[in-house]
Design an enzyme around this catalytic site. Sequence first.
Site, PDB file in Angstrom:
ATOM      1  N   ASN A   1     -82.685  58.729 -25.766  1.00 47.34           N
ATOM      2  CA  ASN A   1     -81.717  58.484 -26.818  1.00 47.34           C
ATOM      3  C   ASN A   1     -80.306  58.521 -26.241  1.00 47.34           C
ATOM      4  OD1 ASN A   1     -82.340  61.337 -26.575  1.00 47.34           O
ATOM      5  ND2 ASN A   1     -81.222  61.736 -28.458  1.00 47.34           N
TER       6      ASN A   1
ATOM      7  N   CYS B   1     -81.999  55.191 -30.409  1.00 45.51           N
ATOM      8  CA  CYS B   1     -83.123  56.095 -30.175  1.00 45.51           C
ATOM      9  C   CYS B   1     -83.834  55.753 -28.868  1.00 45.51           C
ATOM     10  CB  CYS B   1     -84.114  56.000 -31.325  1.00 45.51           C
ATOM     11  SG  CYS B   1     -83.451  56.476 -32.920  1.00 45.51           S
TER      12      CYS B   1
ATOM     13  N   GLU C   1     -86.999  55.334 -28.316  1.00 48.37           N
ATOM     14  CA  GLU C   1     -88.039  54.313 -28.476  1.00 48.37           C
ATOM     15  C   GLU C   1     -87.445  52.914 -28.362  1.00 48.37           C
ATOM     16  OE1 GLU C   1     -89.086  57.750 -31.354  1.00 48.37           O
ATOM     17  OE2 GLU C   1     -87.299  56.858 -30.467  1.00 48.37           O
TER      18      GLU C   1
ATOM     19  N   CYS D   1     -88.443  57.228 -35.903  1.00 48.98           N
ATOM     20  CA  CYS D   1     -87.761  56.996 -37.175  1.00 48.98           C
ATOM     21  C   CYS D   1     -88.178  55.633 -37.731  1.00 48.98           C
ATOM     22  CB  CYS D   1     -86.241  57.062 -36.989  1.00 48.98           C
ATOM     23  SG  CYS D   1     -85.535  55.652 -36.118  1.00 48.98           S
TER      24      CYS D   1
ATOM     25  N   CYS E   1     -87.001  52.596 -35.654  1.00 52.25           N
ATOM     26  CA  CYS E   1     -87.803  52.409 -34.440  1.00 52.25           C
ATOM     27  C   CYS E   1     -89.171  51.826 -34.764  1.00 52.25           C
ATOM     28  CB  CYS E   1     -87.951  53.723 -33.693  1.00 52.25           C
ATOM     29  SG  CYS E   1     -86.446  54.246 -32.859  1.00 52.25           S
TER      30      CYS E   1
END
Length: 182
Positions: free
Chosen positions: A91, A102, A104, A136, A139
């Site tokens: 992140n 993020c 991901e 989240c 993502c």
Amino acid sequence: MAHVQYDCSQGSHLNTINSSASPMGAEQIQLLLHMCKEAKKSAYCPYSNFPVGAALLTGDGKFFSACPVVGDFGVLLCLCQICFFTSAGCNVENASSPLTVCAERTAIQKAVSEGNMNFRAMAIASNSEEDFIVPCGACRQVMREFGRDWVIYMTKPDGTYIIRTLEELLPLSFGPENLKKF
């Protein structure tokens, strides 16, 4: 959806969840889990102090980053038997919160920028000891752009993890095929 928890220190789990993605062996899972923990170390999170790392795996047959063998000029070489493409991300926060990215999405963007869009699995790590780290909503939607049927390993620092397909994490999702209907 059953809650399945694995202790990855046992090293004996084979990915047998309900998915058409090809099964991953214990060594491949361990490498993916290790790489997401390593990626977490690079997190830039001065505001939340919540580092997250993600490692992404495809079936392209080559390592992208974090391979333990580095050759001349920093070219990554793979000499192992579990040779699959891997991209790791962390992140990256920003003083303007909406601009934070993020882990991901960082891993996905890194892989896509290198021409890889066929994903097999992702592992995510944080320092949260109470809950498994989960992606989240943003993502999950970015992941969905690249298919529904790949697996996500959501971890805790103690080495336990849960596995879900993206379809389980984002049911009834909207994706590229929906735009082809118009």
